[in-house]
Write an enzyme that holds these catalytic residues in place. Structure first.
Site, PDB file in Angstrom:
ATOM      1  N   HIS A  34       0.859  -1.185   0.000  1.00 48.07           N
ATOM      2  CA  HIS A  34       0.000   0.000   0.000  1.00 48.07           C
ATOM      3  C   HIS A  34       0.895   1.234   0.000  1.00 48.07           C
ATOM      4  O   HIS A  34       2.129   1.114  -0.093  1.00 48.07           O
ATOM      5  CB  HIS A  34      -0.943  -0.027   1.208  1.00 48.07           C
ATOM      6  N   HIS A  37       4.067   1.306   2.091  1.00 47.90           N
ATOM      7  CA  HIS A  37       5.239   0.654   1.491  1.00 47.90           C
ATOM      8  C   HIS A  37       5.817   1.539   0.385  1.00 47.90           C
ATOM      9  O   HIS A  37       7.043   1.650   0.237  1.00 47.90           O
ATOM     10  CB  HIS A  37       4.860  -0.700   0.879  1.00 47.90           C
TER      11      HIS A  37
END
Ligand code: PAF
Length: 281
Positions: A34, A37
């Site tokens: 997501h 990250h």
């Protein structure tokens, strides 16, 4: 961007990279990527010549089999996000590739790993250290990137690098939140829209406790958070601890340390969510 599934192929590629004098950044992940990250990858891309992202759901860090089974696996979507964010290599090995035999190594960093997550998820940090140390030995990065959402994990990895010793700079990156404050997590994908609303109370409470803490004692602030979460529909508090940000040991007064963090774990239905807030430092 290239995808590797075996250690030998990845290492061959990285050997050539190193011979060219290039620096290597590593972002270890368990996939289901997501924007949190993505922020780690962006930072790694800025600071290194090439960036390796590992995408591996590490079985040895799950103390709950059901949690491991339900962990989202989205390699195709992950690769898309990684390519868009400038990653050079994705390493997505099989469990057999990483653990051809049982990893019997024991990592112990007491008292850092005996409190909070260490207490409620026995063996979890041993598994994290098993996989992260393997990734460090495989990739031999110059820098490795970890999110501050897993605050305790970051402290333990720093300690592992210090003690092992690995010659790797550990870079901690700030928590990324949704517009309404919910901390991004791969586990959020398992929340229904009603649960997502309920989960919002976690970050809301942490934020308001910062204000509350300015005029109240540490003990009252701890009770404030515990009561608010326990009163919230759909949430079950596992723990909330106010700790010294370096030693992770609980503190009793605001004057006890220059670096104070509140760490919380809450179940929303079956989904276990963690978050933290810096009070001082
Ligand atoms: O933070 C995570 O996603 C995992 O614990 C890590 C560091 C990738 C090890 O599996």
């Amino acid at each position: 961007m290239k995808l590797f599934q075996t250690i030998s192929e990845l290492r061959n590629e990285l050997e050539a990279v190193r011979k060219q004098g290039k620096t290597i950044g590593l972002v270890p992940t368990m996939g289901a990527l997501h924007e949190g990250h993505a922020s780690l990858v962006k930072k790694a891309v800025k600071e290194n010549d090439v960036v390796v992202i590992s995408d591996f759901v590490n079985p040895t860090q799950f103390n709950d089999k059901n949690d491991l089974l339900k962990y989202p696996r989205t390699l195709e979507a992950d690769c898309k996000l990684l390519e868009e964010n400038g990653a050079s290599y994705v390493f997505a090995p099989s469990v057999e590739e990483i653990y051809p035999e049982t990893d019997t190594r024991q990592f112990s960093y007491a008292p850092l790993d005996t409190v909070m997550e260490g207490k409620y998820r026995p063996g979890h940090f041993n598994g994290v250290c098993q996989i992260v140390s393997k990734l460090f030995l495989i990739v031999e990065p110059d820098k490795a990137y970890f999110g501050e959402k897993d605050f305790q994990q970051l402290a333990i990895i720093r300690e592992m690098v210090r003690q092992y010793p690995f010659n790797i700079e550990i870079v901690g990156c700030p928590i990324v939140r949704e517009h309404d404050g919910l901390a991004l997590s791969s586990r959020n994908a398992r929340l229904s829209s009603e649960q997502r609303n309920q989960a919002l109370q976690i970050s809301k409470t942490l934020f308001s406790s910062c204000e509350f803490g300015k005029s109240h004692s540490l003990a009252d602030t701890k009770s404030y958070v515990e009561n608010k979460i326990e009163e919230s529909e759909g949430l079950r508090l596992e723990y909330f601890e106010i700790v010294d940000g370096n030693t992770l040991q609980t503190v009793s007064n605001w004057d006890d340390s220059d670096y104070i963090v509140g760490c919380i774990t809450v179940f929303c239905g079956e989904v276990r969510l963690i978050d933290n807030i810096k009070y001082k430092g």
